[in-house]
Design a protein around this motif. Structure first.
Motif, PDB file in Angstrom:
ATOM      1  N   TYR A   1      14.892   0.554  -6.049  1.00  0.00           N
ATOM      2  CA  TYR A   1      14.074   1.149  -5.123  1.00  0.00           C
ATOM      3  C   TYR A   1      13.085   1.963  -5.894  1.00  0.00           C
ATOM      4  O   TYR A   1      13.484   3.040  -6.178  1.00  0.00           O
ATOM      5  N   SER A   2      11.861   1.577  -6.041  1.00  0.00           N
ATOM      6  CA  SER A   2      11.395   0.446  -5.730  1.00  0.00           C
ATOM      7  C   SER A   2      10.373  -0.085  -6.605  1.00  0.00           C
ATOM      8  O   SER A   2      10.582   0.670  -7.797  1.00  0.00           O
ATOM      9  N   ILE A   3       9.981  -1.183  -6.642  1.00  0.00           N
ATOM     10  CA  ILE A   3       8.926  -1.777  -7.808  1.00  0.00           C
ATOM     11  C   ILE A   3       7.780  -0.791  -7.919  1.00  0.00           C
ATOM     12  O   ILE A   3       7.241  -0.237  -8.998  1.00  0.00           O
ATOM     13  N   ASN A   4       7.305  -0.051  -6.887  1.00  0.00           N
ATOM     14  CA  ASN A   4       6.327   0.969  -6.946  1.00  0.00           C
ATOM     15  C   ASN A   4       6.436   1.958  -7.544  1.00  0.00           C
ATOM     16  O   ASN A   4       5.730   2.613  -8.245  1.00  0.00           O
TER      17      ASN A   4
ATOM     18  N   VAL B   1       0.771  -1.297  -0.071  1.00  0.00           N
ATOM     19  CA  VAL B   1      -0.132   0.154  -0.040  1.00  0.00           C
ATOM     20  C   VAL B   1       1.045   1.200   0.063  1.00  0.00           C
ATOM     21  O   VAL B   1       1.616   1.415   0.981  1.00  0.00           O
ATOM     22  N   VAL B   2       0.767   1.941  -0.943  1.00  0.00           N
ATOM     23  CA  VAL B   2       1.602   3.291  -1.308  1.00  0.00           C
ATOM     24  C   VAL B   2       0.836   4.449  -0.314  1.00  0.00           C
ATOM     25  O   VAL B   2      -0.367   4.529  -0.719  1.00  0.00           O
ATOM     26  N   GLU B   3       1.506   5.135   0.319  1.00  0.00           N
ATOM     27  CA  GLU B   3       0.954   6.194   1.162  1.00  0.00           C
ATOM     28  C   GLU B   3       0.870   7.341   0.393  1.00  0.00           C
ATOM     29  O   GLU B   3       1.637   7.464  -0.830  1.00  0.00           O
TER      30      GLU B   3
ATOM     31  N   ASN C   1      -3.835  -4.759   2.750  1.00  0.00           N
ATOM     32  CA  ASN C   1      -5.167  -4.794   1.772  1.00  0.00           C
ATOM     33  C   ASN C   1      -5.722  -6.115   1.194  1.00  0.00           C
ATOM     34  O   ASN C   1      -6.480  -6.244   0.209  1.00  0.00           O
ATOM     35  N   LYS C   2      -5.542  -7.127   2.039  1.00  0.00           N
ATOM     36  CA  LYS C   2      -5.773  -8.313   1.699  1.00  0.00           C
ATOM     37  C   LYS C   2      -5.789  -9.301   3.023  1.00  0.00           C
ATOM     38  O   LYS C   2      -4.991  -9.005   3.774  1.00  0.00           O
TER      39      LYS C   2
ATOM     40  N   MET D   1       5.147  10.100  -8.435  1.00  0.00           N
ATOM     41  CA  MET D   1       4.409   9.308  -7.689  1.00  0.00           C
ATOM     42  C   MET D   1       4.525   7.632  -7.719  1.00  0.00           C
ATOM     43  O   MET D   1       4.627   7.430  -8.796  1.00  0.00           O
ATOM     44  N   ALA D   2       4.744   7.188  -6.675  1.00  0.00           N
ATOM     45  CA  ALA D   2       4.773   5.556  -6.615  1.00  0.00           C
ATOM     46  C   ALA D   2       3.455   5.220  -6.646  1.00  0.00           C
ATOM     47  O   ALA D   2       2.450   6.062  -6.178  1.00  0.00           O
ATOM     48  N   VAL D   3       3.007   4.027  -7.057  1.00  0.00           N
ATOM     49  CA  VAL D   3       1.739   3.705  -7.211  1.00  0.00           C
ATOM     50  C   VAL D   3       1.529   1.930  -6.482  1.00  0.00           C
ATOM     51  O   VAL D   3       2.446   1.390  -6.462  1.00  0.00           O
ATOM     52  N   ASP D   4       0.273   1.614  -6.146  1.00  0.00           N
ATOM     53  CA  ASP D   4       0.094   0.389  -5.742  1.00  0.00           C
ATOM     54  C   ASP D   4       0.342  -0.521  -6.791  1.00  0.00           C
ATOM     55  O   ASP D   4      -0.161  -0.533  -7.842  1.00  0.00           O
ATOM     56  N   VAL D   5       1.154  -1.690  -6.373  1.00  0.00           N
ATOM     57  CA  VAL D   5       1.047  -2.772  -7.356  1.00  0.00           C
ATOM     58  C   VAL D   5       0.871  -4.151  -6.294  1.00  0.00           C
ATOM     59  O   VAL D   5       1.306  -4.253  -5.228  1.00  0.00           O
ATOM     60  N   ASP D   6      -0.137  -4.930  -6.912  1.00  0.00           N
ATOM     61  CA  ASP D   6      -0.542  -6.115  -6.076  1.00  0.00           C
ATOM     62  C   ASP D   6       0.627  -7.026  -6.063  1.00  0.00           C
ATOM     63  O   ASP D   6       1.276  -7.211  -7.262  1.00  0.00           O
ATOM     64  N   LEU D   7       0.998  -7.859  -5.179  1.00  0.00           N
ATOM     65  CA  LEU D   7       2.139  -8.904  -5.278  1.00  0.00           C
ATOM     66  C   LEU D   7       1.999  -9.698  -6.342  1.00  0.00           C
ATOM     67  O   LEU D   7       2.820  -9.900  -7.063  1.00  0.00           O
ATOM     68  N   ILE D   8       1.024 -10.306  -6.678  1.00  0.00           N
ATOM     69  CA  ILE D   8       0.780 -11.257  -7.676  1.00  0.00           C
ATOM     70  C   ILE D   8       0.946 -10.520  -9.068  1.00  0.00           C
ATOM     71  O   ILE D   8       1.313 -11.493 -10.035  1.00  0.00           O
TER      72      ILE D   8
END
Length: 331
Positions: free
Chosen positions: A301-304, A14-16, A65-66, A27-34
């Motif tokens: 730094y980082s995947i997001n 979860v990105v703040e 978030n899950k 801006m970094a963004v949310d990325v689901d693990l899968i």
């Protein structure tokens, strides 16, 4: 994953919200693990913590978030695909609440065995609950030096590694550090020596959010090179990791096949350290290979941030991954 070239990435589930008044340029963004691309074959799950007041107990791992079971299912799926998900332990979490630090008294030898067992059980619970493949130690030296940490950190991780090995299981250990913390003449990070033969990777981070500009003098060229010098970026990267692989220029010697080069994924991800010209990285890697000290891979730094946007809301579209994914092709 032994000897397989890797692309590592830090990841937050979860990105703040970004406060643009703080100087962020994107801006970094949310990325689901899968949904993390398979090119990232080591994923370091960061910032998922709730502090605990219990002595010796590690900060609680929190999936935001899950359900825990869904996170484990996804982590197990990635593991089957050859990706590892590591639990990142950052130094800031040990200033007041400490996993490795006893709060009320110095850790004596009489208490060490009990403390190791408690921390071992905590890590083992995280592994079982979330499908984690190992740990990334992201501690600063002042945290490591506090109270009983010098005894407890190595003893605990050695115990975990040994127990898992006896059970024919693998527990991955990565040590992560900013490069100035690795170079202090004969005072290099103590746990590198204590955990020799136990750690799998050492990620040397060449970036930071602080205002201070770091650099290093390399005897081979007689020059001090700044970490923000774009014109000498290739030399900076090459001599930095050549020094680490050979234990020269004030750095500890680290096996070259365990070294990972940590870089910002995008220009927005950190105040400094971004490599504008990817050929500087690729050429430095090739020079290390020609010198007989090829390093293990790269870390973002980082995947997001790699999946994020620049200040004009234009997507980066995994710039870092697309630039460097060629290094993970086995040769």
């Amino acid at each position: 994953m032994e000897h397989k070239p890797l692309l590592m990435g830090y990841w937050d589930n979860v990105v703040e919200p970004i406060d643009y008044t703080m100087g962020y340029k994107g801006m970094a963004v949310d990325v689901d693990l899968i949904d993390i691309p398979e090119e990232y074959n080591v994923i370091v799950a960061s910032h998922h913590f709730k502090d605990t007041n219990d002595m010796y107990e590690i900060p609680i791992f929190v999936v935001r978030n899950k359900p825990d079971g869904e996170f484990k299912k996804q982590a197990d799926h990635l593991t089957l695909k050859g990706q590892k998900v590591l639990y990142n332990l950052r130094g800031s979490y040990f200033d007041s609440y400490s996993w490795f630090c006893t709060k009320n008294y110095e850790l004596g030898q009489n208490y060490l065995e009990e403390a190791v067992e408690l921390v071992f059980n905590g890590i083992n619970n995280i592994v079982d609950t979330y499908g984690i493949s190992g740990i990334c130690l992201d501690l600063e030296r002042d945290i490591f030096d506090k109270k009983g940490n010098k005894l407890l950190i190595p003893a605990t991780l050695k115990r975990i590694k040994d127990v898992y090995k006896r059970e024919d299981k693998d527990f991955f250990i990565c040590i992560s550090s900013y490069f100035p913390d690795l170079c202090d003449d004969d005072k290099s990070l103590p746990y590198l020596a204590e955990l020799e033969g136990y750690y799998d990777l050492v990620c040397t981070k060449l970036y930071g959010g602080e205002q201070v500009i770091n650099g290093h003098k390399f005897n081979e060229i007689g020059d001090w090179i700044s970490e923000i010098d774009d014109k000498q970026k290739e030399d900076f990267l090459y001599y930095m990791f050549n020094s680490l692989a050979n234990g020269t220029n004030g750095f500890p010697k680290i096996p070259h096949d365990k070294l990972v080069m940590g870089l910002p994924a995008t220009e927005s991800a950190a105040r400094k350290g971004y490599v504008k010209d990817p050929s500087a990285v690729l050429n430095a890697l090739e020079r290390l290979k020609q010198s007989g000290t090829p390093i293990r891979g790269l870390s973002a730094y980082s995947i997001n941030w790699d999946a994020g946007e620049d200040k004009n809301f234009q997507p980066y579209s995994y710039e870092f991954m697309n630039r460097y994914k060629g290094i993970i092709t086995p040769v």
